[in-house]
Scaffold this motif. Structure first.
Motif, PDB file in Angstrom:
ATOM      1  N   PHE A  12       0.830  -1.202   0.000  1.00 26.57           N
ATOM      2  CA  PHE A  12       0.000   0.000   0.000  1.00 26.57           C
ATOM      3  C   PHE A  12       0.866   1.254   0.000  1.00 26.57           C
ATOM      4  N   GLU A  13       1.968   1.236   0.736  1.00 26.15           N
ATOM      5  CA  GLU A  13       2.868   2.385   0.787  1.00 26.15           C
ATOM      6  C   GLU A  13       3.480   2.656  -0.586  1.00 26.15           C
ATOM      7  N   GLU A  14       3.858   1.605  -1.287  1.00 21.76           N
ATOM      8  CA  GLU A  14       4.395   1.767  -2.649  1.00 21.76           C
ATOM      9  C   GLU A  14       3.321   2.291  -3.587  1.00 21.76           C
ATOM     10  N   PHE A  15       2.095   1.852  -3.383  1.00 26.99           N
ATOM     11  CA  PHE A  15       0.969   2.328  -4.180  1.00 26.99           C
ATOM     12  C   PHE A  15       0.772   3.830  -3.996  1.00 26.99           C
ATOM     13  N   THR A  25      -8.396   7.370 -11.658  1.00 29.75           N
ATOM     14  CA  THR A  25      -8.476   6.854 -10.303  1.00 29.75           C
ATOM     15  C   THR A  25      -8.111   5.371 -10.286  1.00 29.75           C
ATOM     16  N   TYR A  26      -7.531   4.948  -9.164  1.00 31.33           N
ATOM     17  CA  TYR A  26      -7.006   3.595  -9.065  1.00 31.33           C
ATOM     18  C   TYR A  26      -7.296   2.997  -7.693  1.00 31.33           C
ATOM     19  N   GLU A  27      -7.331   1.666  -7.670  1.00 33.04           N
ATOM     20  CA  GLU A  27      -7.390   0.913  -6.429  1.00 33.04           C
ATOM     21  C   GLU A  27      -6.211  -0.057  -6.404  1.00 33.04           C
ATOM     22  N   ILE A  33      -2.404  -3.017  -8.986  1.00 30.92           N
ATOM     23  CA  ILE A  33      -3.012  -1.718  -9.281  1.00 30.92           C
ATOM     24  C   ILE A  33      -4.103  -1.907 -10.318  1.00 30.92           C
ATOM     25  N   VAL A  34      -5.263  -1.334 -10.035  1.00 31.34           N
ATOM     26  CA  VAL A  34      -6.409  -1.458 -10.929  1.00 31.34           C
ATOM     27  C   VAL A  34      -6.933  -0.064 -11.247  1.00 31.34           C
ATOM     28  N   GLU A  35      -7.014   0.254 -12.536  1.00 33.11           N
ATOM     29  CA  GLU A  35      -7.586   1.534 -12.953  1.00 33.11           C
ATOM     30  C   GLU A  35      -9.101   1.415 -12.984  1.00 33.11           C
ATOM     31  N   SER A  79      -3.690  -3.792  -0.039  1.00 37.74           N
ATOM     32  CA  SER A  79      -4.950  -3.354  -0.639  1.00 37.74           C
ATOM     33  C   SER A  79      -5.270  -1.930  -0.217  1.00 37.74           C
ATOM     34  N   GLY A  80      -5.957  -1.221  -1.085  1.00 32.66           N
ATOM     35  CA  GLY A  80      -6.448   0.116  -0.813  1.00 32.66           C
ATOM     36  C   GLY A  80      -7.626   0.372  -1.725  1.00 32.66           C
TER      37      GLY A  80
END
Length: 206
Positions: A12-15, A25-27, A33-35, A79-80
């Motif tokens: 999550f920190e790298e994200f 926007t991304y999750e 990583i998902v756009e 996850s985020g």
């Protein structure tokens, strides 16, 4: 609709370090990583729900707000989530160290209600997010499956547009399904006057 951008899992920190400053926007789901690429109907329903809940917030003079975007950091380290609707309790924002800079919510007390409007990635809404929102302790979670695309085990047979409201009771989500003609019952907004028909019709106004 969502598009996977990479396959090497990241934290999550790298994200957060990677997250670009653009209009997209991304999750982050299990390190991937998902756009986010929502459809028009998806956005119509999200916008309608935000408007209805904001009206209720003002009517009841509640200490809530609904940000345009916020990332929810569940207990899962990779996850985020970027929910379609997140009702924020502003009284608890002082306990969110990443809120001011990055719009990240980490504590369940800060976000009493999350809504996901189901697209073709229904497995994430009924699966990953259900499990993680429950584990995090978010009091109420709505799954708005306006096209009835979820699995039969989630919405029954025959499939039909369904809204599932998950209430956290003794640490576990208890689910109530609402179909055509039903009035929603929310513990966060007990005076809310909102029906499934009103929500589903928004996607049909084309």
């Amino acid at each position: 609709m969502v598009t996977n951008l990479q396959i090497q899992p990241i934290s999550f920190e790298e994200f957060l370090e990677w997250y670009p400053e653009n209009e997209k926007t991304y999750e982050l789901i299990e390190g991937v990583i998902v756009e986010m690429l929502p459809t028009g109907s998806h956005e119509d329903i999200s916008g309608f729900l935000i408007a209805e809940l904001n009206l209720e917030i003002r009517k009841q003079n509640l200490p809530y707000s609904i940000p345009k975007n916020c990332l929810i950091k569940p207990l899962a380290p990779r996850s985020g989530y970027l929910p379609d609707v997140a009702v924020i309790n502003r009284e608890h924002l002082k306990n969110e160290p990443l809120w001011e800079k990055l719009s990240v919510i980490q504590n369940s007390q800060t976000v009493p209600l999350v809504i996901e409007v189901v697209s073709m990635n229904w497995r994430d809404d009924y699966g990953h997010k259900f499990v993680e929102y429950e584990a995090m302790g978010i009091i109420e979670y709505w799954i708005v499956d306006y096209r009835g695309v979820g699995a039969v085990r989630h919405i029954g047979k025959p499939k039909q547009p369904t809204i599932t409201i998950c209430q956290l009771i003794e640490g576990e989500y208890q689910m109530e399904k609402y179909v055509k003609g039903d009035r929603l019952k929310s513990s966060i907004f007990p005076e809310l006057e909102l029906t499934t028909d009103t929500i589903f019709q928004v996607a049909q106004l084309k």
